[in-house]
Scaffold this motif. Structure first.
Motif, PDB file in Angstrom:
ATOM      1  N   TYR A 196       2.055  17.386  10.949  1.00  0.00           N
ATOM      2  CA  TYR A 196       3.401  17.023  11.383  1.00  0.00           C
ATOM      3  C   TYR A 196       3.850  15.744  10.689  1.00  0.00           C
ATOM      4  N   SER A 197       5.146  15.475  10.695  1.00  0.00           N
ATOM      5  CA  SER A 197       5.694  14.270  10.070  1.00  0.00           C
ATOM      6  C   SER A 197       5.290  13.006  10.831  1.00  0.00           C
ATOM      7  N   VAL A 198       5.280  11.885  10.107  1.00  0.00           N
ATOM      8  CA  VAL A 198       4.948  10.566  10.663  1.00  0.00           C
ATOM      9  C   VAL A 198       6.098   9.618  10.335  1.00  0.00           C
ATOM     10  N   TYR A 199       6.540   8.857  11.335  1.00  0.00           N
ATOM     11  CA  TYR A 199       7.628   7.892  11.181  1.00  0.00           C
ATOM     12  C   TYR A 199       7.044   6.530  10.817  1.00  0.00           C
ATOM     13  N   VAL A 200       7.502   5.932   9.704  1.00  0.00           N
ATOM     14  CA  VAL A 200       6.970   4.656   9.215  1.00  0.00           C
ATOM     15  C   VAL A 200       8.091   3.637   9.059  1.00  0.00           C
ATOM     16  N   ALA A 201       7.719   2.349   9.059  1.00  0.00           N
ATOM     17  CA  ALA A 201       8.689   1.265   8.875  1.00  0.00           C
ATOM     18  C   ALA A 201       8.115   0.231   7.910  1.00  0.00           C
ATOM     19  N   ALA A 227      12.196   1.079  20.012  1.00  0.00           N
ATOM     20  CA  ALA A 227      12.869   1.214  18.721  1.00  0.00           C
ATOM     21  C   ALA A 227      12.432   0.135  17.744  1.00  0.00           C
ATOM     22  N   CYS A 228      12.671   0.393  16.474  1.00  0.00           N
ATOM     23  CA  CYS A 228      12.362  -0.562  15.410  1.00  0.00           C
ATOM     24  C   CYS A 228      13.661  -0.855  14.686  1.00  0.00           C
ATOM     25  N   SER A 229      14.431  -1.808  15.196  1.00  0.00           N
ATOM     26  CA  SER A 229      15.747  -2.066  14.625  1.00  0.00           C
ATOM     27  C   SER A 229      15.655  -3.071  13.479  1.00  0.00           C
ATOM     28  N   GLY A 230      16.479  -2.866  12.481  1.00  0.00           N
ATOM     29  CA  GLY A 230      16.585  -3.804  11.369  1.00  0.00           C
ATOM     30  C   GLY A 230      15.590  -3.587  10.247  1.00  0.00           C
ATOM     31  N   SER A 231      14.652  -2.699  10.404  1.00  0.00           N
ATOM     32  CA  SER A 231      13.646  -2.451   9.373  1.00  0.00           C
ATOM     33  C   SER A 231      13.938  -1.123   8.683  1.00  0.00           C
ATOM     34  N   PRO A 232      13.802  -1.075   7.351  1.00  0.00           N
ATOM     35  CA  PRO A 232      13.906   0.230   6.696  1.00  0.00           C
ATOM     36  C   PRO A 232      12.817   1.173   7.222  1.00  0.00           C
ATOM     37  N   THR A 233      13.188   2.403   7.516  1.00  0.00           N
ATOM     38  CA  THR A 233      12.254   3.388   8.048  1.00  0.00           C
ATOM     39  C   THR A 233      12.318   4.659   7.209  1.00  0.00           C
ATOM     40  N   ASP A 234      11.321   5.516   7.389  1.00  0.00           N
ATOM     41  CA  ASP A 234      11.283   6.784   6.674  1.00  0.00           C
ATOM     42  C   ASP A 234      10.346   7.741   7.400  1.00  0.00           C
ATOM     43  N   TRP A 235      10.488   9.000   7.127  1.00  0.00           N
ATOM     44  CA  TRP A 235       9.581  10.025   7.644  1.00  0.00           C
ATOM     45  C   TRP A 235       8.669  10.460   6.511  1.00  0.00           C
ATOM     46  N   THR A 256       3.237   6.586   1.857  1.00  0.00           N
ATOM     47  CA  THR A 256       4.251   5.583   1.528  1.00  0.00           C
ATOM     48  C   THR A 256       4.137   5.270   0.032  1.00  0.00           C
ATOM     49  N   PRO A 257       5.246   4.848  -0.602  1.00  0.00           N
ATOM     50  CA  PRO A 257       5.241   4.631  -2.051  1.00  0.00           C
ATOM     51  C   PRO A 257       4.248   3.551  -2.489  1.00  0.00           C
ATOM     52  N   ASP A 258       3.554   3.808  -3.596  1.00  0.00           N
ATOM     53  CA  ASP A 258       2.635   2.824  -4.171  1.00  0.00           C
ATOM     54  C   ASP A 258       3.390   1.554  -4.543  1.00  0.00           C
ATOM     55  N   GLY A 259       2.738   0.426  -4.340  1.00  0.00           N
ATOM     56  CA  GLY A 259       3.332  -0.857  -4.708  1.00  0.00           C
ATOM     57  C   GLY A 259       4.354  -1.379  -3.716  1.00  0.00           C
ATOM     58  N   GLN A 260       4.538  -0.675  -2.604  1.00  0.00           N
ATOM     59  CA  GLN A 260       5.445  -1.128  -1.548  1.00  0.00           C
ATOM     60  C   GLN A 260       4.641  -1.368  -0.283  1.00  0.00           C
ATOM     61  N   ASP A 261       5.051  -2.367   0.473  1.00  0.00           N
ATOM     62  CA  ASP A 261       4.353  -2.750   1.693  1.00  0.00           C
ATOM     63  C   ASP A 261       5.032  -2.102   2.898  1.00  0.00           C
ATOM     64  N   TRP A 262       4.355  -1.131   3.521  1.00  0.00           N
ATOM     65  CA  TRP A 262       4.848  -0.473   4.725  1.00  0.00           C
ATOM     66  C   TRP A 262       3.938  -0.889   5.866  1.00  0.00           C
ATOM     67  N   ASP A 263       4.444  -1.707   6.786  1.00  0.00           N
ATOM     68  CA  ASP A 263       3.635  -2.421   7.769  1.00  0.00           C
ATOM     69  C   ASP A 263       3.305  -1.685   9.052  1.00  0.00           C
ATOM     70  N   THR A 264       3.943  -0.556   9.327  1.00  0.00           N
ATOM     71  CA  THR A 264       3.740   0.061  10.629  1.00  0.00           C
ATOM     72  C   THR A 264       4.091   1.546  10.622  1.00  0.00           C
ATOM     73  N   PHE A 265       3.489   2.271  11.543  1.00  0.00           N
ATOM     74  CA  PHE A 265       3.875   3.658  11.810  1.00  0.00           C
ATOM     75  C   PHE A 265       4.010   3.817  13.313  1.00  0.00           C
ATOM     76  N   ARG A 266       4.748   4.865  13.721  1.00  0.00           N
ATOM     77  CA  ARG A 266       4.983   5.077  15.155  1.00  0.00           C
ATOM     78  C   ARG A 266       4.190   6.279  15.653  1.00  0.00           C
ATOM     79  N   VAL A 267       3.516   6.065  16.771  1.00  0.00           N
ATOM     80  CA  VAL A 267       2.913   7.168  17.514  1.00  0.00           C
ATOM     81  C   VAL A 267       3.998   7.636  18.472  1.00  0.00           C
ATOM     82  N   ASP A 268       4.443   8.855  18.297  1.00  0.00           N
ATOM     83  CA  ASP A 268       5.570   9.364  19.075  1.00  0.00           C
ATOM     84  C   ASP A 268       5.207   9.578  20.537  1.00  0.00           C
ATOM     85  N   PRO A 269       6.203   9.403  21.437  1.00  0.00           N
ATOM     86  CA  PRO A 269       5.944   9.658  22.853  1.00  0.00           C
ATOM     87  C   PRO A 269       5.570  11.126  23.059  1.00  0.00           C
TER      88      PRO A 269
END
Length: 132
Positions: free
Chosen positions: A45-50, A59-67, A74-87
């Motif tokens: 299944y998909s994973v939500y990252v920020a 919610a994670c407001s103000g941060s770029p997010t992606d599925w 996540t793209p190489d050379g980029q720092d993605w600091d968190t992922f969400r465990v869905d309810p």
């Protein structure tokens, strides 16, 4: 005159160094000297990252997010600091090198943001609504 100019240069360099060293560390889109934090989705299944660290729940407001679709990372050379465990879901995640954690949000109405520190890779291995 040359001594005064040299002394001024040293003073300016010391001031710049002090300002840079006293700046607080922060999560963000930049990698540090150890590397980047990354998330890899090996689940079905998909994973939500920020990009930036979120507050831990909700919610994670103000941060770029992606599925991340299954098989994506996540793209190489980029720092993605968190992922969400869905309810309502249970995730099993391997933090390289070799630390596996289970996050059980079944029965919960809120998601949980999980921090991925530099230079960790968080490999989401499994997601399920019915079992851990």
């Amino acid at each position: 005159m040359k001594k005064r100019i040299a002394a001024s240069g040293v003073a300016v360099a010391a001031l710049i160094s002090t300002v840079l060293m006293s700046s607080p560390a922060q999560a963000g889109p930049q990698c540090d000297w150890t590397g980047c934090s990354e998330t890899i989705n090996q689940s079905a299944y998909s994973v939500y990252v920020a990009r930036d660290w979120c507050d831990g729940v909700g919610a994670c407001s103000g941060s770029p997010t992606d599925w991340l679709a299954p098989g994506e990372r996540t793209p190489d050379g980029q720092d993605w600091d968190t992922f969400r465990v869905d309810p309502g879901w249970c995730y099993r995640v391997n933090f390289n090198p070799g630390l596996t954690r289970t996050y059980d949000r079944r029965g919960s109405s809120t998601g949980l943001w999980v921090k991925v520190s530099n230079p960790e890779e968080a490999v989401v291995e499994f997601q399920s609504r019915s079992s851990c």
